[in-house]
Write an enzyme that holds these catalytic residues in place. Structure first.
Site, short mmCIF file in Angstrom:
data_model
loop_
_atom_site.label_atom_id
_atom_site.label_comp_id
_atom_site.label_asym_id
_atom_site.label_seq_id
_atom_site.Cartn_x
_atom_site.Cartn_y
_atom_site.Cartn_z
N HIS A 124 35.31 47.56 39.08
CA HIS A 124 34.56 48.04 40.25
C HIS A 124 34.80 49.54 40.44
O HIS A 124 33.86 50.30 40.70
CB HIS A 124 35.03 47.33 41.53
CG HIS A 124 34.70 45.87 41.61
ND1 HIS A 124 35.64 44.93 41.91
CD2 HIS A 124 33.52 45.20 41.47
CE1 HIS A 124 35.07 43.73 41.96
NE2 HIS A 124 33.79 43.86 41.69
N LYS A 145 30.35 31.87 48.65
CA LYS A 145 31.39 32.07 47.63
C LYS A 145 32.74 31.74 48.25
O LYS A 145 33.03 32.14 49.37
CB LYS A 145 31.42 33.54 47.20
CG LYS A 145 30.49 33.85 46.03
CD LYS A 145 30.91 35.17 45.38
CE LYS A 145 30.23 35.39 44.06
NZ LYS A 145 30.68 36.63 43.40
N ARG A 151 28.21 44.22 33.21
CA ARG A 151 29.29 44.07 32.24
C ARG A 151 28.77 43.61 30.90
O ARG A 151 29.11 44.14 29.87
CB ARG A 151 30.30 43.02 32.74
CG ARG A 151 31.19 43.53 33.82
CD ARG A 151 31.87 42.42 34.53
NE ARG A 151 30.93 41.66 35.34
CZ ARG A 151 31.28 40.84 36.30
NH1 ARG A 151 32.56 40.63 36.55
NH2 ARG A 151 30.38 40.21 37.01
N SER A 169 36.80 39.68 39.40
CA SER A 169 37.75 39.34 40.46
C SER A 169 38.26 37.91 40.24
O SER A 169 39.45 37.63 40.45
CB SER A 169 37.08 39.44 41.82
OG SER A 169 36.62 40.74 42.05
P1 ADP Z 1 28.90 39.99 43.69
O1 ADP Z 1 29.34 38.71 44.34
O2 ADP Z 1 27.90 40.75 44.50
O3 ADP Z 1 28.53 39.87 42.25
P2 ADP Z 1 31.32 41.31 42.76
O4 ADP Z 1 32.42 41.89 43.57
O5 ADP Z 1 31.65 40.20 41.83
O6 ADP Z 1 30.21 40.90 43.80
O7 ADP Z 1 30.63 42.46 41.93
C1 ADP Z 1 30.02 43.57 42.56
C2 ADP Z 1 29.26 44.38 41.51
O8 ADP Z 1 30.20 44.94 40.60
C3 ADP Z 1 28.30 43.56 40.65
O9 ADP Z 1 27.21 44.38 40.31
C4 ADP Z 1 29.12 43.21 39.43
O10 ADP Z 1 28.30 43.00 38.30
C5 ADP Z 1 29.91 44.50 39.29
N1 ADP Z 1 31.16 44.28 38.58
C6 ADP Z 1 32.11 43.34 38.79
N2 ADP Z 1 33.12 43.47 37.91
C7 ADP Z 1 32.80 44.52 37.12
C8 ADP Z 1 33.41 45.14 35.99
N3 ADP Z 1 34.54 44.70 35.46
N4 ADP Z 1 32.79 46.20 35.44
C9 ADP Z 1 31.61 46.62 35.95
N5 ADP Z 1 30.96 46.09 36.97
C10 ADP Z 1 31.54 45.04 37.56
#
Ligand code: ADP
Length: 162
Positions: free
Chosen positions: A18, A42, A91, A129
């Site tokens: 992130h 979630k 990703r 996460s």
């Molecule tokens: P959501 O529930 O909205 O997917 P996340 O916290 O899982 O929330 O992810 C928020 C954003 O960050 C999404 O666009 C996700 O694809 C991106 N994201 C999550 N992990 C990574 C990572 N390791 N590298 C790049 N982008 C990421």
């Protein structure tokens, strides 16, 4: 007029993946708002205020980044903040289908708001996460995957009662 972008997500908790996306966005826009979404569908580990605090502590080095949370439709929140851009991270191909669907739905709801996708450094492309929480729960070393403040808070959450 500030050129504001919103980076929305669950951030439960924030990872280095992130942060990598956020740093890239912060270099492109005059202001970036990392916005923690109040999803109800979630299972979460950290509460919204905890996630906001963790993110705030982890982005102190980025002077043009703000951390907030929102309960409304994302496009309504973007309008309210005067943001024309939504940033999401990509990703792998596995992210694409859902992101594509959400981006086109958001464009239908608000044609003036554009979604852009940023790819993290390749070594962060397998981070999520969910996987970090799993490793932390099982006592593994997560220090290279999350900011120090996140590591500390994960350890606290999973601390075994004495
Ligand atoms: P959501 O529930 O909205 O997917 P996340 O916290 O899982 O929330 O992810 C928020 C954003 O960050 C999404 O666009 C996700 O694809 C991106 N994201 C999550 N992990 C990574 C990572 N390791 N590298 C790049 N982008 C990421």
């Amino acid at each position: 007029m500030p050129n504001t972008a919103i980076y929305p997500g669950s951030f439960d908790p924030l990872t280095n993946g992130h942060l990598d996306v956020l740093e890239r966005a912060a270099a492109l826009f005059s202001k970036v708002i990392l916005a923690v979404a109040h999803h109800t569908d979630k299972d979460s580990l950290f509460t919204i205020p905890e996630r906001v605090l963790i993110a705030r502590e982890s982005v102190r080095h980025l002077s043009n980044v703000e951390v907030d949370d929102f309960q409304t439709l994302l496009v309504d929140y973007a309008r309210q903040k005067g943001a024309r851009v939504i940033v999401r991270g990509l990703r792998a191909v596995s992210d694409f289908e859902l992101e594509f669907q959400m981006a086109l739905m958001n464009r239908t709801l608000a044609p003036q708001v554009e979604t852009i996708f940023l790819m993290p450094k390749d070594s962060y492309s397998y981070l999520s996460s969910r996987i970090i929480k799993r490793i932390a729960f099982l006592g593994g070393d997560i220090s290279s995957f999350v900011p120090a403040y996140v590591e500390k808070n994960l350890k606290k959450k999973y601390a075994k009662p004495a």
